[in-house]
Design a protein around this motif. Structure first.
Motif, PDB file in Angstrom:
ATOM      1  N   SER A  63      90.633  19.386  12.550  1.00  0.00           N
ATOM      2  CA  SER A  63      90.784  18.404  13.501  1.00  0.00           C
ATOM      3  C   SER A  63      92.366  17.975  13.655  1.00  0.00           C
ATOM      4  CB  SER A  63      89.792  17.211  13.191  1.00  0.00           C
ATOM      5  OG  SER A  63      88.564  17.203  13.020  1.00  0.00           O
ATOM      6  N   TYR A  65      94.635  20.003  13.001  1.00  0.00           N
ATOM      7  CA  TYR A  65      95.224  21.081  13.562  1.00  0.00           C
ATOM      8  C   TYR A  65      94.852  21.075  15.190  1.00  0.00           C
ATOM      9  CZ  TYR A  65      96.075  25.915  14.940  1.00  0.00           C
ATOM     10  OH  TYR A  65      96.448  27.202  15.571  1.00  0.00           O
ATOM     11  N   TYR A  66      93.878  20.906  15.440  1.00  0.00           N
ATOM     12  CA  TYR A  66      93.384  20.992  16.929  1.00  0.00           C
ATOM     13  C   TYR A  66      94.489  19.860  17.693  1.00  0.00           C
ATOM     14  CZ  TYR A  66      88.843  23.112  16.740  1.00  0.00           C
ATOM     15  OH  TYR A  66      87.809  23.842  16.606  1.00  0.00           O
ATOM     16  N   HIS A  67      94.748  18.678  17.119  1.00  0.00           N
ATOM     17  CA  HIS A  67      95.558  17.680  17.874  1.00  0.00           C
ATOM     18  C   HIS A  67      97.046  18.141  17.576  1.00  0.00           C
ATOM     19  CE1 HIS A  67      91.633  15.696  17.909  1.00  0.00           C
ATOM     20  NE2 HIS A  67      92.169  14.868  18.694  1.00  0.00           N
ATOM     21  N   PHE A  74      93.792  20.553  25.898  1.00  0.00           N
ATOM     22  CA  PHE A  74      93.027  21.474  25.310  1.00  0.00           C
ATOM     23  C   PHE A  74      92.290  22.366  25.854  1.00  0.00           C
ATOM     24  CE2 PHE A  74      92.479  17.229  22.475  1.00  0.00           C
ATOM     25  CZ  PHE A  74      93.027  18.028  21.435  1.00  0.00           C
ATOM     26  N   PHE A  79      93.536  27.732  22.932  1.00  0.00           N
ATOM     27  CA  PHE A  79      92.785  26.714  22.524  1.00  0.00           C
ATOM     28  C   PHE A  79      91.162  27.185  22.424  1.00  0.00           C
ATOM     29  CE2 PHE A  79      89.842  22.767  22.360  1.00  0.00           C
ATOM     30  CZ  PHE A  79      90.238  22.349  20.911  1.00  0.00           C
ATOM     31  N   PHE A  83      88.871  27.701  18.571  1.00  0.00           N
ATOM     32  CA  PHE A  83      87.524  27.229  18.354  1.00  0.00           C
ATOM     33  C   PHE A  83      86.434  28.009  18.462  1.00  0.00           C
ATOM     34  CE2 PHE A  83      87.098  25.849  23.237  1.00  0.00           C
ATOM     35  CZ  PHE A  83      85.688  26.576  23.157  1.00  0.00           C
ATOM     36  N   GLY A 148      85.744  21.415  18.952  1.00  0.00           N
ATOM     37  CA  GLY A 148      86.318  22.247  19.829  1.00  0.00           C
ATOM     38  C   GLY A 148      85.891  22.467  21.145  1.00  0.00           C
ATOM     39  N   TYR A 152      87.462  21.080  24.574  1.00  0.00           N
ATOM     40  CA  TYR A 152      87.814  21.981  25.911  1.00  0.00           C
ATOM     41  C   TYR A 152      87.056  21.691  26.922  1.00  0.00           C
ATOM     42  CZ  TYR A 152      88.178  26.384  27.988  1.00  0.00           C
ATOM     43  OH  TYR A 152      88.383  27.515  28.922  1.00  0.00           O
TER      44      TYR A 152
END
Length: 205
Positions: A63, A65-67, A74, A79, A83, A148, A152
């Motif tokens: 999480s 890393y996502y942000h 996203f 991206f 995911f 993710g 998205y």
């Protein structure tokens, strides 16, 4: 001979009758204490707690890393690829988890014999021991995949809808798995686990 035994008992190398009784009482208390816990087997309980700790770490780092890797938006192709990779990573551990069911059926139906049966029994013991820890880790990867997807943006197409259905079926799987430790699941874990595996494979491939 008797003197030698007395000397060994005095030095503690051989337990005397009273120490044996104390040791036996301690073991009985430990067994009673373990039975009160939801997961009676201590070794299995330690594996589950370790896997849970690793799972929370995976979800947290994923999480994060996502942000931090996608601070602007996203809704990008890059991206989406990230995911989707987490979903792909979950395939192998989920197949390992599912192999436990396959091996159980093979032995119950007596499909294999002799050496193959012996090997199958050893593999079943291995998959039984690691069934829950590996399942927990695979759930962490699935959770990252689901997070993710919703970051998205959900789409009404086959891939997203089949994934959503698989997610709904997945919810009772770990819950019924907990009840298996108390033999209260009435085969719900087996049934929901099998349905989820099939739906996951349809969604993945």
């Amino acid at each position: 001979m008797g003197t030698a035994v007395l000397e060994m008992e005095a030095t503690g190398t051989v337990p005397n009758a009273s120490s044996k009784i104390i040791l036996g009482v301690k073991r009985m208390k430990e067994k009673q204490l373990n039975k009160k816990k939801w997961i009676p087997n201590k070794k299995e309980r330690d594996l589950v707690w370790t896997a849970l700790g690793m799972a929370f770490l995976i979800v947290f780092l994923g999480s994060w890393y996502y942000h931090h890797a996608f601070p602007q938006s996203f809704n990008t192709r890059t991206f989406k690829g990230v995911f989707k990779e987490f979903g792909s990573y979950a395939r192998l551990p989920l197949l390992f988890v599912f192999s436990h069911y396959v091996l159980t059926v093979i032995l119950r139906k007596k499909i294999v014999k002799n050496l193959v049966r012996t090997i199958t029994i050893k593999l079943l013991k291995l998959t039984r021991q690691w069934h829950v820890p590996v399942a927990i880790l695979s759930l962490a990867l699935v959770t990252l995949h689901v997070i993710g997807v919703f970051l998205y943006g959900f789409r009404l197409d086959f891939s997203y809808v089949s994934g959503l259905i698989a997610l709904i079926v997945l919810i009772p799987v770990p819950i019924s798995g907990l009840f298996r430790y108390r033999k209260l699941d009435k085969k719900w874990h087996w049934t929901t686990g099998l349905i989820f595996t099939l739906l996951f494979l349809i969604h993945s491939f």
